[in-house]
Scaffold this motif. Structure first.
Motif, PDB file in Angstrom:
ATOM      1  N   ALA A 148      -1.678   1.659   8.916  1.00  0.00           N
ATOM      2  CA  ALA A 148      -1.545   3.120   8.855  1.00  0.00           C
ATOM      3  C   ALA A 148      -2.869   3.791   8.524  1.00  0.00           C
ATOM      4  O   ALA A 148      -3.100   4.945   8.889  1.00  0.00           O
ATOM      5  CB  ALA A 148      -0.492   3.501   7.821  1.00  0.00           C
ATOM      6  N   LEU A 149      -3.752   3.075   7.814  1.00  0.00           N
ATOM      7  CA  LEU A 149      -5.050   3.622   7.438  1.00  0.00           C
ATOM      8  C   LEU A 149      -6.161   3.223   8.400  1.00  0.00           C
ATOM      9  O   LEU A 149      -7.142   3.956   8.557  1.00  0.00           O
ATOM     10  CB  LEU A 149      -5.420   3.156   6.021  1.00  0.00           C
TER      11      LEU A 149
ATOM     12  N   ILE B  44       0.872  -1.172   0.000  1.00  0.00           N
ATOM     13  CA  ILE B  44       0.000   0.000   0.000  1.00  0.00           C
ATOM     14  C   ILE B  44       0.910   1.222   0.000  1.00  0.00           C
ATOM     15  O   ILE B  44       1.443   1.614   1.042  1.00  0.00           O
ATOM     16  CB  ILE B  44      -0.945   0.015   1.225  1.00  0.00           C
ATOM     17  N   ASN B  45       1.105   1.764  -1.167  1.00  0.00           N
ATOM     18  CA  ASN B  45       2.018   2.892  -1.345  1.00  0.00           C
ATOM     19  C   ASN B  45       1.211   4.051  -1.912  1.00  0.00           C
ATOM     20  O   ASN B  45       1.006   4.145  -3.120  1.00  0.00           O
ATOM     21  CB  ASN B  45       3.154   2.495  -2.283  1.00  0.00           C
ATOM     22  N   LEU B  46       0.724   4.918  -1.042  1.00  0.00           N
ATOM     23  CA  LEU B  46      -0.182   5.988  -1.458  1.00  0.00           C
ATOM     24  C   LEU B  46       0.552   7.319  -1.444  1.00  0.00           C
ATOM     25  O   LEU B  46       0.921   7.827  -0.388  1.00  0.00           O
ATOM     26  CB  LEU B  46      -1.393   6.046  -0.520  1.00  0.00           C
ATOM     27  N   LYS B  47       0.763   7.844  -2.640  1.00  0.00           N
ATOM     28  CA  LYS B  47       1.456   9.134  -2.795  1.00  0.00           C
ATOM     29  C   LYS B  47       0.867   9.866  -4.002  1.00  0.00           C
ATOM     30  O   LYS B  47       0.502   9.216  -4.995  1.00  0.00           O
ATOM     31  CB  LYS B  47       2.958   8.934  -3.058  1.00  0.00           C
TER      32      LYS B  47
ATOM     33  N   THR C 152      -8.920  -3.485   3.824  1.00  0.00           N
ATOM     34  CA  THR C 152      -9.137  -4.600   4.737  1.00  0.00           C
ATOM     35  C   THR C 152      -8.272  -4.424   5.969  1.00  0.00           C
ATOM     36  O   THR C 152      -7.119  -3.992   5.871  1.00  0.00           O
ATOM     37  CB  THR C 152      -8.784  -5.933   4.025  1.00  0.00           C
ATOM     38  N   LYS C 153      -8.815  -4.770   7.112  1.00  0.00           N
ATOM     39  CA  LYS C 153      -8.087  -4.587   8.371  1.00  0.00           C
ATOM     40  C   LYS C 153      -7.022  -5.676   8.532  1.00  0.00           C
ATOM     41  O   LYS C 153      -7.293  -6.761   9.028  1.00  0.00           O
ATOM     42  CB  LYS C 153      -9.064  -4.585   9.545  1.00  0.00           C
TER      43      LYS C 153
ATOM     44  N   ILE D  59     -13.502   5.965   6.161  1.00  0.00           N
ATOM     45  CA  ILE D  59     -13.339   5.105   4.984  1.00  0.00           C
ATOM     46  C   ILE D  59     -14.450   4.060   4.936  1.00  0.00           C
ATOM     47  O   ILE D  59     -15.004   3.765   3.869  1.00  0.00           O
ATOM     48  CB  ILE D  59     -11.953   4.445   4.978  1.00  0.00           C
ATOM     49  N   ALA D  60     -14.810   3.500   6.087  1.00  0.00           N
ATOM     50  CA  ALA D  60     -15.893   2.521   6.137  1.00  0.00           C
ATOM     51  C   ALA D  60     -17.189   3.105   5.590  1.00  0.00           C
ATOM     52  O   ALA D  60     -17.965   2.431   4.901  1.00  0.00           O
ATOM     53  CB  ALA D  60     -16.092   2.034   7.564  1.00  0.00           C
ATOM     54  N   ALA D  61     -17.436   4.383   5.883  1.00  0.00           N
ATOM     55  CA  ALA D  61     -18.671   5.035   5.451  1.00  0.00           C
ATOM     56  C   ALA D  61     -18.762   5.188   3.941  1.00  0.00           C
ATOM     57  O   ALA D  61     -19.851   5.421   3.408  1.00  0.00           O
ATOM     58  CB  ALA D  61     -18.791   6.399   6.125  1.00  0.00           C
ATOM     59  N   LEU D  62     -17.654   5.056   3.235  1.00  0.00           N
ATOM     60  CA  LEU D  62     -17.652   5.133   1.779  1.00  0.00           C
ATOM     61  C   LEU D  62     -18.164   3.854   1.135  1.00  0.00           C
ATOM     62  O   LEU D  62     -18.424   3.823  -0.069  1.00  0.00           O
ATOM     63  CB  LEU D  62     -16.236   5.414   1.262  1.00  0.00           C
ATOM     64  N   HIS D  63     -18.312   2.791   1.914  1.00  0.00           N
ATOM     65  CA  HIS D  63     -18.742   1.500   1.404  1.00  0.00           C
ATOM     66  C   HIS D  63     -20.241   1.316   1.640  1.00  0.00           C
ATOM     67  O   HIS D  63     -20.733   1.624   2.728  1.00  0.00           O
ATOM     68  CB  HIS D  63     -17.982   0.367   2.111  1.00  0.00           C
TER      69      HIS D  63
END
Length: 240
Positions: free
Chosen positions: A181-182, A81-84, A174-175, A192-196
């Protein structure tokens, strides 16, 4: 003998998949980087194990071939998970994500191919992400890498039919330890959960259940598919 090779077996999804498959009678050949975690997993579920880093071709090949002459399944449970934002992504980021996610998957199937063919009927499961089909900001590097995984899956499914089925599982967030980190912040995790549509994050066993199905004879007429395990995020809009 129903031997299934799990690469990344000590990660969140890999370990959940290993436990699920072992409980249904499969013999797991677990591969991972951490010898102590592998030993603990093998002590719990039985089977065999081998230490290898997927970025190191020689040890990876040896680890896969140590599973034995036949294998009914292979799951490549390695990811990043490389978010940039694109302005901050380096060539090294792109190369690392591609090597971990796509090249490692390709090499793993290549090394396991004799054993998979020897079984007479086998299944391969690779892992993508909801971000390939959906498109999210700051996902350029991982989106490219996982997009390559989906292309690899389709090519392999065509080439290896009818004896070997190849499919892909595409989870949303996924947890797992990889996503800590997220998901470690309750506020961020809730947002983030609320987006699903299903209003929660995934659990490792949600994803493992889909992978276990694809590795089983119950999915004998499924190949060349990307299966979304994403709480509806890839296809549903419950508001607006």
């Amino acid at each position: 003998m129903n031997t299934i090779i799990i690469i990344g077996a000590t990660g969140g999804i890999g370990s959940a998949l290993s436990r699920r498959l072992a409980s249904s009678g499969s013999i797991i050949h677990a591969i991972g980087r951490d010898a102590a975690k592998l030993a603990a997993l093998t002590a719990e579920i039985g089977g065999t194990s081998a230490v290898a880093d997927v970025t190191d071709r020689g040890p990876l090949e040896a680890a896969i071939k140590s599973a034995g002459p036949t294998a009914s399944g292979l799951a490549y449970c390695v990811g990043s998970i490389n978010l940039k934002p694109v302005s901050r992504i380096t060539d090294e980021d792109v190369e690392r994500d591609f090597r971990l996610n796509a090249l490692g998957a390709f090499q793993s199937v290549q090394f396991a191919l004799p054993a998979l063919k020897a079984s007479g009927s086998a299944s391969v499961v690779l892992f993508s992400t909801v971000a390939v089909a959906q498109g999210f900001a700051s996902h350029a590097s991982i989106g490219m890498a996982k997009g390559a995984v989906e292309g690899l899956m389709l090519s392999l499914a065509a080439e290896l039919a009818p004896k070997i089925r190849v499919n892909c599982v595409a989870p949303s967030l996924t947890k797992t330890p990889l996503a800590a980190a997220l998901t470690g912040s309750e506020q961020m995790a809730a947002a983030i959960a609320a987006l699903h549509p299903l209003q929660r994050l995934g659990e490792a066993d949600d994803v493992a259940a889909a992978a276990a199905f694809l590795l089983s004879p119950d999915s004998a007429w499924i190949t060349g598919q990307v299966i979304g395990v994403d709480g509806g995020r890839s296809s549903l809009r419950t508001k607006g």
